[in-house]
Design a protein around this motif. Structure first.
Motif, short mmCIF file in Angstrom:
data_model
loop_
_atom_site.label_atom_id
_atom_site.label_comp_id
_atom_site.label_asym_id
_atom_site.label_seq_id
_atom_site.Cartn_x
_atom_site.Cartn_y
_atom_site.Cartn_z
N THR A 223 0.88 -1.21 0.00
CA THR A 223 -0.23 -0.07 -0.04
C THR A 223 0.93 1.16 0.24
N ASP A 224 2.38 1.00 -0.07
CA ASP A 224 2.97 2.09 -0.20
C ASP A 224 3.20 2.94 -1.71
N ASP A 225 4.36 3.38 -1.88
CA ASP A 225 4.42 3.94 -3.32
C ASP A 225 4.38 2.73 -4.24
N CYS A 226 4.46 1.67 -4.07
CA CYS A 226 4.51 0.60 -4.95
C CYS A 226 5.60 0.58 -5.93
N ARG A 227 6.65 0.72 -5.42
CA ARG A 227 7.85 0.89 -6.49
C ARG A 227 8.17 -0.39 -7.00
N LEU A 228 7.62 -1.76 -6.55
CA LEU A 228 7.86 -2.93 -6.96
C LEU A 228 7.01 -2.94 -8.15
N ARG A 229 5.90 -2.68 -8.07
CA ARG A 229 4.86 -2.60 -9.10
C ARG A 229 5.12 -2.12 -10.57
N THR A 230 5.86 -1.01 -10.18
CA THR A 230 6.51 0.24 -11.13
C THR A 230 7.79 -0.45 -11.80
N TRP A 231 8.45 -1.04 -11.11
CA TRP A 231 9.70 -1.88 -11.61
C TRP A 231 9.35 -2.96 -12.36
N VAL A 232 8.29 -3.67 -11.91
CA VAL A 232 7.92 -5.07 -12.64
C VAL A 232 7.31 -4.69 -14.00
N ALA A 233 6.69 -3.61 -14.18
CA ALA A 233 6.04 -2.93 -15.35
C ALA A 233 7.10 -2.88 -16.37
N THR A 234 8.51 -2.77 -16.05
CA THR A 234 9.47 -2.42 -16.83
C THR A 234 10.26 -3.78 -17.21
N VAL A 235 9.80 -5.02 -16.66
CA VAL A 235 10.48 -6.19 -16.77
C VAL A 235 9.94 -7.02 -18.27
N ASN A 236 10.65 -7.34 -18.95
CA ASN A 236 9.99 -8.38 -20.05
C ASN A 236 10.41 -9.90 -19.87
N ASP A 237 9.89 -10.63 -19.14
CA ASP A 237 10.07 -12.04 -18.94
C ASP A 237 8.87 -12.79 -18.49
N SER A 238 8.87 -13.48 -19.34
CA SER A 238 7.36 -14.37 -19.38
C SER A 238 7.46 -15.42 -18.14
N ARG A 239 8.74 -15.73 -17.38
CA ARG A 239 8.72 -16.44 -16.32
C ARG A 239 8.10 -15.81 -15.17
N LEU A 240 8.12 -14.41 -15.13
CA LEU A 240 7.38 -13.84 -14.01
C LEU A 240 5.96 -13.48 -14.07
N LEU A 241 5.41 -13.87 -13.03
CA LEU A 241 4.01 -13.77 -12.88
C LEU A 241 3.76 -12.66 -11.56
N TYR A 242 3.48 -11.62 -11.82
CA TYR A 242 3.07 -10.73 -10.65
C TYR A 242 1.50 -10.14 -10.49
N ARG A 243 1.12 -10.45 -9.27
CA ARG A 243 0.03 -9.96 -8.87
C ARG A 243 0.00 -8.92 -7.70
N HIS A 244 -0.64 -7.91 -7.88
CA HIS A 244 -1.05 -6.89 -6.88
C HIS A 244 -2.38 -7.24 -6.30
N CYS A 245 -2.56 -7.14 -4.97
CA CYS A 245 -3.79 -7.28 -4.21
C CYS A 245 -4.11 -6.16 -3.46
N ALA A 246 -5.05 -5.34 -3.81
CA ALA A 246 -5.39 -4.22 -2.89
C ALA A 246 -6.01 -4.45 -1.59
N GLU A 247 -6.38 -5.60 -1.47
CA GLU A 247 -7.13 -6.01 0.10
C GLU A 247 -5.69 -6.46 1.02
N ARG A 248 -5.64 -5.80 1.96
CA ARG A 248 -4.49 -5.87 3.13
C ARG A 248 -5.10 -7.29 3.56
N LEU A 249 -4.09 -8.38 3.22
CA LEU A 249 -4.25 -9.53 3.71
C LEU A 249 -3.38 -9.96 4.95
#
Length: 392
Positions: A46-72
């Motif tokens: 829930t922070d600045d989501c640097r990870l999500r921004t960085w993942v968007a620049t990665v072109n690798d089909s082996r990576l499966l990234y999911r962001h969940c807005a719910e606090r689990l």
């Protein structure tokens, strides 16, 4: 049950508000050049989501990234992440950890011998630059440690391993079949989920998975090759433990607040700490898997004695739990304190035998992130470890 696999190994990484570590972790995994490796990141940040921004620049089909807005809760985050695994074998790690490229060789070794679960002995460890301890301060910062390993393996009886856990009051997963920093056939995981509804219970996913796997297997393979790389960072639970701050109120602690409808029995002291969380996860998993009968062998006096020794400020809550547990008993707990004190003293004496921060381990170097440390570990042990595996 037959499970289709798109990869040989899935490495699963749940994370929350720890981009500084998680980016380095994912880099380290994607740097392993193999299309047989899947990397899953389940992010509840829930922070600045640097990870999500960085993942968007990665072109690798082996990576499966999911962001969940719910606090689990940590447990639910792990459960959701695991659902995306498509490898024949699965390894779960923290977002400040990594794995060696050897994990693929170990998976091939396991596949060829129809091994469902392999647990590595912990011989490699990385301390992030921000890692501190009460005793040594920043002495570990950035260091990659390696202990001598033999490459040997042996079968371990799962029921005996579980008996050992109960005897030590659920304190630590060493000697158990592990998914967290272990390697488990996905078919086995799915059998456990089908039988119990889920894999993770309680407040410690690594403990819960180890108990569930011990109940579901007759034996597992203990391997003396470090094919995963545990990391210790300042922002982790390990980091909090090293500074003696990994404790708090069940309702307000940051670790505990996301847990919904938390069941916490009277006979486990009502505060958050390493000791209570481990025992809670073991208790919850045994109950969820229909093995309450094993709780009769749980060494409750040891839990209370450990809690008293390490957390005197919570002695009222500890004594209340001991009184609520007719099988535990206040006097038996107090009688266990000398043994706990001796174990603590013995640990200190052992530490004095190796007074440096390395504690007798080889220091492979100082690194700014786990991605650099993983490359160094592979370069140092890869050829030797593969020779061990090929020679078996």
């Amino acid at each position: 049950m037959s499970v289709l696999a798109d990869y040989l190994v899935s490495v699963v990484v749940p994370t929350h508000n720890r981009s500084i570590y998680a980016i380095s972790c994912v880099k380290s995994l994607l740097a392993i050049e193999s299309d047989r490796l899947q990397v899953i990141v389940h992010d509840t940040s829930t922070d600045d989501c640097r990870l999500r921004t960085w993942v968007a620049t990665v072109n690798d089909s082996r990576l499966l990234y999911r962001h969940c807005a719910e606090r689990l809760s940590m447990t639910d985050n792990h459960e959701r992440a695991l659902e995306y695994a498509r490898g024949e074998y699965v390894c779960l790690i923290g977002d400040d950890d990594s794995v060696s490229s050897l994990i693929l060789d170990v998976a091939e070794y396991a596949r060829g011998r129809t091994v469902d679960c392999i647990t590595p002995q912990v011989k490699a460890a990385y301390s992030w630059p921000d890692f501190r301890t009460n005793l040594l301060g920043a002495a570990h910062a950035g260091r990659l440690y390696l202990e001598a390993f033999t490459g040997k393996s042996r079968w371990v009886d799962s029921s005996q391993a579980l008996e050992g856990l109960l005897l030590r009051a659920g304190q630590g997963t060493d000697g158990l079949p592990k998914l967290y920093h272990g390697l488990v056939r996905r078919e086995l995981i799915q059998r456990v989920v089908l039988a119990n509804g889920r894999l993770f219970w309680g407040t410690s996913p690594d403990m819960s998975a180890a108990v569930a796997l011990a109940l579901a297997t007759e034996k597992f393979l203990l391997l003396d090759i470090p094919f995963t790389l545990p990391g210790a960072s300042g922002g982790s639970n390990t980091g909090r433990s090293a500074l003696k701050s990994h404790k708090g109120d069940l309702r307000t602690d940051e670790h505990m607040r996301p847990f919904k409808n938390l069941r916490w029995p009277e006979h486990i002291p009502h505060f958050f700490s390493v000791e209570t969380v481990w025992s809670h996860a073991a208790w919850e998993t045994l109950v969820a898997c229909g093995r309450e009968d094993l709780l009769d062998r749980f060494n409750w006096p040891r839990l209370y004695a450990l809690a008293l020794f390490n957390h005197r400020e919570y002695r009222k809550a500890i004594m209340q739990a001991a009184q609520a547990n007719s099988g535990g008993g206040v006097m038996r707990s107090i009688a266990s304190l000398p043994l706990i004190s001796w174990e603590w003293l013995w640990g200190k004496l052992q530490r004095l035998a190796h007074p440096s921060a390395s504690n007798g381990r080889e220091v492979l170097g100082v690194f700014s992130g786990v991605d650099e440390a993983r490359c160094c570990l592979d370069a140092r042990i890869g050829a030797v470890a593969r020779a061990h595996l090929n020679g078996k």
